[in-house]
Design a protein around this motif. Structure first.
Motif, PDB file in Angstrom:
ATOM      1  N   UNK A 790       0.836  -1.198   0.000  1.00 16.55           N
ATOM      2  CA  UNK A 790       0.000   0.000   0.000  1.00 16.55           C
ATOM      3  C   UNK A 790       0.877   1.256   0.000  1.00 16.55           C
ATOM      4  N   UNK A 791       0.597   2.195  -0.919  1.00 17.26           N
ATOM      5  CA  UNK A 791       1.356   3.439  -1.041  1.00 17.26           C
ATOM      6  C   UNK A 791       0.377   4.609  -1.059  1.00 17.26           C
ATOM      7  N   UNK A 792       0.864   5.758  -0.651  1.00 17.39           N
ATOM      8  CA  UNK A 792       0.065   6.982  -0.704  1.00 17.39           C
ATOM      9  C   UNK A 792       0.930   8.117  -1.246  1.00 17.39           C
ATOM     10  N   UNK A 793       0.266   9.100  -1.831  1.00 18.73           N
ATOM     11  CA  UNK A 793       0.955  10.272  -2.383  1.00 18.73           C
ATOM     12  C   UNK A 793       0.171  11.514  -1.978  1.00 18.73           C
ATOM     13  N   UNK A 794       0.883  12.522  -1.507  1.00 21.96           N
ATOM     14  CA  UNK A 794       0.283  13.823  -1.199  1.00 21.96           C
ATOM     15  C   UNK A 794       0.777  14.810  -2.255  1.00 21.96           C
ATOM     16  N   UNK A 795      -0.154  15.402  -2.989  1.00 24.12           N
ATOM     17  CA  UNK A 795       0.172  16.409  -4.015  1.00 24.12           C
ATOM     18  C   UNK A 795      -0.335  17.758  -3.506  1.00 24.12           C
ATOM     19  N   UNK A 796       0.570  18.640  -3.191  1.00 24.41           N
ATOM     20  CA  UNK A 796       0.200  19.951  -2.670  1.00 24.41           C
ATOM     21  C   UNK A 796       0.199  20.986  -3.813  1.00 24.41           C
TER      22      UNK A 796
END
Length: 880
Positions: A790-796
């Motif tokens: 499981x991976x997550x990405x935060x795009x600001x």
């Protein structure tokens, strides 16, 4: 009559305990039997509820796929009519085409296109009966212009009983006239064969039943079953749970507990059966425990009753002996010189456990009656406080209660004034008996009067001596101590009993004892007074300095004793010594500490500092004492310290951190300011400073914090770092009215790779996946591995939702290329849930859950894709 009652009483005593035992055993067996029945019903109900939950899951899964098939018929109808009737099944069902956007490609459902005349124009994934156009569903579509889907469950192969769920929809020409029918069939075995959310035991059953056709298909144990003879009936409501089903005719030898869930729109019923043996295994264990405990309890009851019967016989013998002893005790009490009273507790409301409010005369001898002043017969049975009310007000009733409650006897001597005949000196003894107390009393007036006179004289002399500020000691002619006062006890630490004889010399310090003994021997010869300063040692080791004086007592030149005084001069002597030692001790302690310590007066002038403080300033050639803070640190640092100094001089104790660059590199100090008040504790006359170098600790803390937020395998941010970053990013969005995106993804088919090639290849895949993901994303994006695949990405700071959707599509495309891992080539894909956030009232956990739900939708759509949240246009999400 008395002769007749004796056998009856014996028979009653003999049968009472056995009858009670039988009644108790009967009630125990009845209660346990009832409890076992309740436990069986509860275990059965839990199994039904579990089967019902699994049936609901199967029904929701099947309903979802059938609705997708329904949507497929709608989509075909829309595209068929838009193309003017030219759309064919190969175009509609090609790979990554319209059908794959709705249904998983592995289903490959049979498709048929019928013309307006009923002829089979086109078909895919199966053979169709040429007479399909003559079936009732075709005539119904031709006659009914409404856009509805018809569902049926035709029998495809009579020999194998194989059947399919058929969905059909009317097709129209541009003018609305009947153009034909689109048919899609789906095998219900796809719903039950490999759906991994229906976890039943090894012998469980998962079934789908057609309500109209009576056909059924399912997974029973490890085998696939297709039948037209499986039939269920609902049980009586008073017997079983309302959602339970009973199998009319068993199809194997396994007993199961069934429950169901209807799919009314499609004429299907989802049924799940749990093996009864596994479902009721816990109940069987509990039943065995209940029966085992019941057998043990029954044995204990029988044993206990047997022991009670033995004890009852022994008690009857003891009662006879007690009666005889009571008569003997009565005779002894009447012959006693003491007044004897037997008092029984009188309780509130007459209850055995009630509060005791008084005592009654249960028995007393003649001397006791004479002491009270009433005849014995008149006192028996009356309340004590009713006869002698002063017993309550004088506290004697409380003493009786205390002895009865604690069981500890009480013996005392006192004077009474409320008994007949005037004041009495009595020797009083109270002993607890069964639910009462025994009181013996003797008149001791003559003895007490003589002792009282002697004690008065001794008390007067002791008071005079004890009031003396000097310790007094008296010895006989042989030099043995016979008396010391209280002051002597306080000075030497010896009690009066410990000081008698020659034992008082033990209080003298061993180094001074020999010189004192020599002086006392000289005194006994020449009778000259003696005075000296020496040390005494208390039993706890405390040493005190005293001024010791002793003189001879003579009458007609005959020595009959000695008297001496002891004056404690420790405080006077120690105060001088303490004053000299305090400054040296303070200096030694302060110089030993690694921290920098100083004291400044109210004018901010350094008045004291330790070696560590001196070393700090001597590096720059400065001397501290007599200088001000401004002179020592300069204007820049003083501007920082001035508010803290003002707070300390205002009486506040404070702690803060100070950054120091005076040596050309960065250092961090923990500084504490402690105000110093004057002797009266009012005005602040200065403050103490403690500075501790914490540079190393602060750097180590920052390093450990950074390490705790890195995933050891991939080098990406771990779960803790991700949650901290997500919380900070959401706060920044709310403060700046900005927008951000969060992706939640996992690796499709990662488990088969890990299980087939081992964990080392699985770890290599995770690292390669992380590297490819890092190259795909922007440098400003935060990529994290939450665990597993499981991976997550935060795009600001995204300005358009389309940009985030484009990056999600780019990731999906990038992960389709094979991965070469140490000579092994594996192919996987990625599924992504994409959601957005600006300034909603939403927690980080809720935002992440939104992305997780969208990830699940991407998985249900066949994997290797992504699904975006409400901020993304629906046509873009579906197209992706």
């Amino acid at each position: 009559m008395s002769t007749l009652n004796t056998p009856l009483r014996r028979l009653y005593r003999a049968l009472l305990l056995p009858a009670f035992a039988l009644a108790l055993l009967a009630s125990m067996w009845a209660a346990v039997t009832y409890q076992i029945g309740q436990e069986r019903d509860n275990a059965h109900l839990e199994a039904v509820l579990r089967a019902q939950s699994l049936a609901r899951t199967l029904a929701e899964h099947s309903d979802h796929l059938l609705r997708q098939c329904d949507h497929a018929t709608q989509l075909f109808k829309l595209k068929f009519e838009q193309s003017g009737g030219t759309l064919r099944l190969d175009e509609f069902s090609r790979r990554d085409g319209l059908l794959d956007s709705l249904l998983p490609s592995k289903l490959d459902p049979p498709l048929a296109l019928l013309g307006a005349d009923g002829r089979l124009l086109d078909s895919r994934n199966g053979s169709f009966d040429p007479a399909l156009g003559r079936q009732p569903f075709f005539a119904s579509h031709a006659a009914e212009p409404n856009d509805i889907v018809l569902v049926s469950t035709p029998l495809v192969e009579p020999r194998t009983k194989r059947w399919l769920v058929q969905l059909s929809r009317r097709l129209n020409h541009a003018d609305g006239s009947f153009a034909g029918v689109f048919v899609i069939m789906i095998d219900p075995t796809n719903f039950v064969e490999d759906y991994d959310r229906i976890n039943v035991d090894e012998q469980g059953a998962v079934l789908l039943i057609g309500r109209d056709s009576g056909l059924s298909t399912g997974r029973v144990g490890g085998q696939l079953v297709v039948s037209d003879s499986i039939d269920f009936a609902a049980p009586e409501p008073a017997v079983r749970a309302g959602d339970e089903l009973l199998l009319k005719h068993p199809f194997d030898r396994i007993e199961r507990i069934y429950s169901h869930r209807e799919l009314p729109r499609y004429g299907l019923m989802a049924v799940v059966g749990i093996e009864a043996g596994n479902a009721l295994a816990r109940f069987e264990q509990l039943r065995r425990r209940y029966l085992g405990a019941l057998l043990v309890a029954s044995a204990l009851v029988l044993l206990f009753v047997g022991l009670l019967m033995q004890q009852a016989a022994r008690l009857r013998r003891t009662t006879r002996r007690a009666t005889e002893a009571q008569h003997m005790q009565r005779a002894a009490a009447d012959a006693s010189l003491d007044a004897v009273f037997l008092l029984k507790a009188c309780r509130e409301h007459g209850r055995r456990g009630g509060r005791i409010v008084d005592f009654t005369f249960a028995d007393l001898n003649e001397r006791g009656a004479a002491l009270v002043g009433l005849p014995r017969a008149e006192l028996l049975g009356r309340r004590v406080c009713e006869v002698l009310p002063a017993l309550r007000s004088e506290g004697y009733l409380d003493k009786y209660l205390a002895v009865l409650q604690t069981g500890q006897p009480l013996e005392e001597e006192f004077q009474l004034s409320f008994l007949p005949g005037g004041p009495h000196w009595l020797h009083h003894q109270i002993v607890a008996i069964d639910d009462g107390v025994a009181v013996t009393t003797r008149d001791i007036a003559a003895r007490m009067e003589a002792e009282l006179a002697m004690r008065k004289k001794q008390a007067e002399l002791a008071a005079v001596n004890d009031a003396s500020p000097l310790g007094l000691i008296r010895a006989d002619a042989a030099g043995h101590c016979t008396y010391v006062n209280r002051t002597f006890e306080a000075v030497t630490g010896l009690t009066r009993a410990q000081a008698l004889g020659d034992a008082w010399l033990a209080a003298v310090h061993p180094d001074d004892r020999a010189a004192l003994q020599q002086a006392l021997r000289r005194l006994s010869r020449d009778h000259q007074p003696f005075q000296d300063t020496l040390r005494v040692v208390h039993p706890d080791g405390t040493v005190a300095w005293v001024s010791f004086k002793i003189a001879v007592m003579r009458i007609d030149d005959k020595v009959y004793g000695y008297v001496g005084t002891v004056d404690d001069i420790t405080v006077v002597r120690d105060s001088v010594m303490a004053l000299r030692e305090s400054e040296a001790r303070l200096r030694t302690i302060a110089d030993t500490l690694p921290a920098m310590i100083a004291y400044l007066d109210e004018d901010e002038i350094y008045r004291f500092h330790n070696l560590a403080y001196e070393r700090e300033f001597s590096r720059s050639g400065l001397h501290v004492l007599g200088k001000s803070v401004l002179q020592m640190v300069g204007a820049t640092r003083y501007a920082f310290l001035a508010p803290f100094i003002a707070s300390a001089l205002a009486g506040e104790t404070l702690s803060f951190e100070e950054d120091d660059h005076s040596l050309g590199y960065e250092r961090c100090f923990e500084v504490v300011y402690i105000p110093q008040r004057d002797a009266e504790g009012g005005r602040v006359v200065g403050f103490h400073v403690m500075r501790q170098d914490i540079t190393v600790q602060k750097r180590e803390k920052q390093r450990l914090l950074k390490l705790s937020q890195i995933d050891a395998l991939t080098g990406l941010t771990n779960r803790a770092g991700f949650l901290q970053k997500l919380n900070d990013s959401m706060a920044q969005c709310r403060d700046n009215a900005a927008m951000m995106a969060v992706m939640y993804m996992d690796i499709d088919h990662f488990k088969p790779v890990n299980d087939t090639f081992g964990h080392s290849v699985g770890d290599a895949l995770l690292k390669s996946f992380s590297a490819r993901l890092t190259h795909t994303m922007r440098a400003s994006d935060t990529i994290a591995r939450l665990g597993g695949d499981e991976f997550t990405i935060i795009m600001e700071r995204i300005s358009r939702v389309e940009d985030a959707a484009a990056l999600a599509g780019k990731i999906v495309a990038a992960m389709q290329a094979p991965f070469e891992l140490n000579g092994i080539v594996v192919s996987i894909s990625a599924s992504i849930g994409l959601t957005f956030y600006s300034d909603d009232d939403l927690s980080p956990a809720e935002l992440l859950n939104r992305a997780d739900v969208l990830l699940y939708e991407a998985k249900q759509a066949g994997r290797n894709t992504f699904r975006a949240g409400p901020a993304l246009a629906p046509d873009r999400s579906d197209a992706a």
